[in-house]
Design an enzyme around this catalytic site. Structure first.
Site, mmCIF file in Angstrom:
data_model
loop_
_atom_site.group_PDB
_atom_site.id
_atom_site.type_symbol
_atom_site.label_atom_id
_atom_site.label_comp_id
_atom_site.label_asym_id
_atom_site.label_seq_id
_atom_site.Cartn_x
_atom_site.Cartn_y
_atom_site.Cartn_z
ATOM 1 N N TYR A 28 0.241 -35.447 13.392
ATOM 2 C CA TYR A 28 1.092 -35.666 14.566
ATOM 3 C C TYR A 28 2.053 -34.490 14.829
ATOM 4 C CZ TYR A 28 5.011 -36.879 17.337
ATOM 5 O OH TYR A 28 5.999 -36.791 18.281
ATOM 6 N N HIS A 71 5.476 -41.506 13.485
ATOM 7 C CA HIS A 71 4.775 -41.803 14.741
ATOM 8 C C HIS A 71 3.878 -43.031 14.654
ATOM 9 C CE1 HIS A 71 3.605 -40.320 18.838
ATOM 10 N NE2 HIS A 71 4.848 -39.938 18.757
ATOM 11 N N ARG A 91 16.450 -45.376 19.440
ATOM 12 C CA ARG A 91 15.876 -44.189 20.072
ATOM 13 C C ARG A 91 15.565 -44.359 21.551
ATOM 14 N NH1 ARG A 91 14.757 -39.659 19.207
ATOM 15 N NH2 ARG A 91 12.496 -39.579 19.117
ATOM 16 N N GLU A 151 17.875 -35.831 20.353
ATOM 17 C CA GLU A 151 16.673 -34.977 20.306
ATOM 18 C C GLU A 151 16.729 -34.039 21.501
ATOM 19 O OE1 GLU A 151 13.013 -37.136 20.996
ATOM 20 O OE2 GLU A 151 11.855 -35.662 19.861
HETATM 21 O O1 KDG Z 1 5.186 -39.327 25.233
HETATM 22 C C1 KDG Z 1 5.138 -39.361 23.831
HETATM 23 C C2 KDG Z 1 5.990 -38.280 23.231
HETATM 24 O O2 KDG Z 1 7.227 -38.243 23.880
HETATM 25 C C3 KDG Z 1 6.211 -38.534 21.768
HETATM 26 O O3 KDG Z 1 5.005 -38.360 21.085
HETATM 27 C C4 KDG Z 1 7.255 -37.614 21.207
HETATM 28 O O4 KDG Z 1 7.453 -38.876 19.169
HETATM 29 C C5 KDG Z 1 7.930 -38.112 19.979
HETATM 30 C C6 KDG Z 1 9.285 -37.634 19.732
HETATM 31 O O5 KDG Z 1 9.871 -38.083 18.750
HETATM 32 O O6 KDG Z 1 9.771 -36.823 20.516
HETATM 33 MG MG MG Z 2 9.037 -39.755 17.940
#
Ligand code: KDG
Ligand code: MG
Length: 408
Positions: free
Chosen positions: A160, A217, A288, A344
């Site tokens: 991922y 993820h 989140r 983030e």
């Molecule tokens: O649309 C999906 C993404 O935003 C995701 O995979 C990103 O997990 C993610 C993150 O923590 O930014």
């Molecule tokens: Mg994420």
């Protein structure tokens, strides 16, 4: 005061941003973001076909009543498409409110609780040494927190968030182009054997002060996630993200009972009803849910306040699919929220993006400093927007080696 018109634009540099502009009879306008990553045309159509015709003539200052009108009026409640569309309207109405008051939004929420809000970047590597280089580069830029993901030896395809090309770590704006998704192959045992040791090596190399985050993820079962969270306890992660898919809020209880590793979850949630038990039973440490998918500022303020009563801090999603408009809404919430955790933040600041969305929110040394301009503090150049059009895209899908469908 009345809403006279509203327009939706879909497109942007490398992303299909869904931008809403609401106009009023007093010349003040507001901006909102309804970008639902890789399903962007759907909230755009919801806005265009159902919500905008109902907005015309309403008093834009009644943002609470307008939110309730659309949410309750839809009959079929929640869901990411509807909530992203409501969210864009709500952001735009708060933007108008701030402009009318001649105040930045954080002042309307209750003022600043901090000067700068800590952000985290994404460090990635094709392998562990490559990841170490990526982390070192972010530390050199002044970041205090990084999310760390790397390729895993023996994993059949890229794991991922790891770009296929080595060295592409800063260009996380991944091109998942086309309607047919790519398939990634996942193997939990390989991940569980490798990743705790890799995280320990990162901690040993960079020392105790760097805040380390890791995103699973949604790939583990509750029992596996509990074992993983326990195994990485000595690393002292800032958070372990999305260890399981959380449709089953009870699943998080298993992780909590076995480990003290802080847990962050919720980037795919769109309502308080997706996380109320997680918050009230104190099964997580960070929420989140993003202001876009969460239905805008009005419901997000309530979620932040509920979280604050239960020692849950914010950690809003900030992947590149959020336009500078919803990121600005989050910068204002982050400046105010007493229970702010971290944000983030991925480098959106390409010259094209800055031209499309001019703003003076400032990132310095891994901290975000909110703009003092009235409202959201971000603008939208409609002329620039004409350069872009919608390009279909898809998230990858994940299968186990025997072909079983798994969670991306
Ligand atoms: O649309 C999906 C993404 O935003 C995701 O995979 C990103 O997990 C993610 C993150 O923590 O930014
Ligand atoms: Mg994420």
């Amino acid at each position: 005061m009345k809403i006279t018109d509203a327009k939706v634009f879909v497109g942007g540099p490398g992303k299909n941003y869904v931008t809403l502009k609401i106009m009023t009879d007093q010349g003040v306008y507001g901006l909102g973001d309804a970008t639902l990553n890789n399903r962007e045309t759907l909230p755009a159509a919801y806005l265009q076909d159902y919500l905008i015709p109902n907005l015309i003539g309403l008093d834009p200052r009644n943002s609470e009543d307008i939110w309730q009108y659309f949410y309750r009026g839809a009959y079929f409640r929640k869901g990411p498409i509807a909530m992203a569309a409501f969210g864009a309207i709500d952001m735009a109405l708060w933007d108008i409110k701030g402009k009318l008051a001649n105040m930045p939004l954080y002042q309307l929420f209750g003022g600043k609780s901090r000067d700068g809000a800590m952000v985290y970047a994404h460090a990635t590597g094709a392998d562990l040494p490559d990841l170490m280089d990526s982390i070192a580069a972010y530390i050199d830029e002044g970041y205090k927190a990084v999310r760390v993901q790397c390729g895993i030896p023996g994993m059949p395809t890229a794991s991922y968030a790891v770009p296929e090309t080595k060295g592409a770590s800063k260009d996380y704006i991944t091109d998942f182009s086309g309607i047919i998704p790519k398939t990634e192959i996942w193997d939990t045992d390989t991940y569980m054997r490798y990743m705790p040791g890799a995280l320990a090596d990162i901690r040993a190399k960079f020392g105790p002060d760097l805040k380390l985050l890791h995103d699973v993820h949604h790939r583990l079962t509750p029992r596996e996630a509990a074992a993983f969270a326990k195994a990485v306890e000595p690393v002292g992660l800032f958070w372990l993200e999305d260890p399981t898919p959380a449709e089953d809020q009870n699943a998080l209880r298993m992780i909590r009972h076995h480990s003290t590793t802080p847990i962050a979850i919720g980037e795919v949630f769109n309502s308080v009803w997706d996380c109320n038990r997680l918050i009230e039973d104190e099964l997580i440490d960070f929420i989140r849910l993003a202001v876009t998918y969460g239905g805008g500022i009005t419901p997000m303020k309530r979620i932040i306040e509920l979280a604050g009563f239960h020692n849950v801090r914010t950690g809003f999603h900030g992947a590149p699919s959020h336009s500078p408009i919803s990121m600005a809404a989050q910068h204002h919430l982050n400046a105010w929220a007493p229970n702010f955790g971290i944000q983030e933040y991925l480098v959106l600041g390409t010259p094209e993006c800055d031209e499309l969305f001019p703003s003076d929110h400032k990132m310095e040394n891994g901290m975000m400093y909110v703009s003092d301009a009235p409202g959201l503090g971000v603008d939208f150049d409609e002329g620039e927007a004409q350069r872009y059009s919608y390009k279909p895209g898809s998230h990858p899908v994940v299968r186990l080696q025997d072909g079983t469908m798994w969670n991306y």
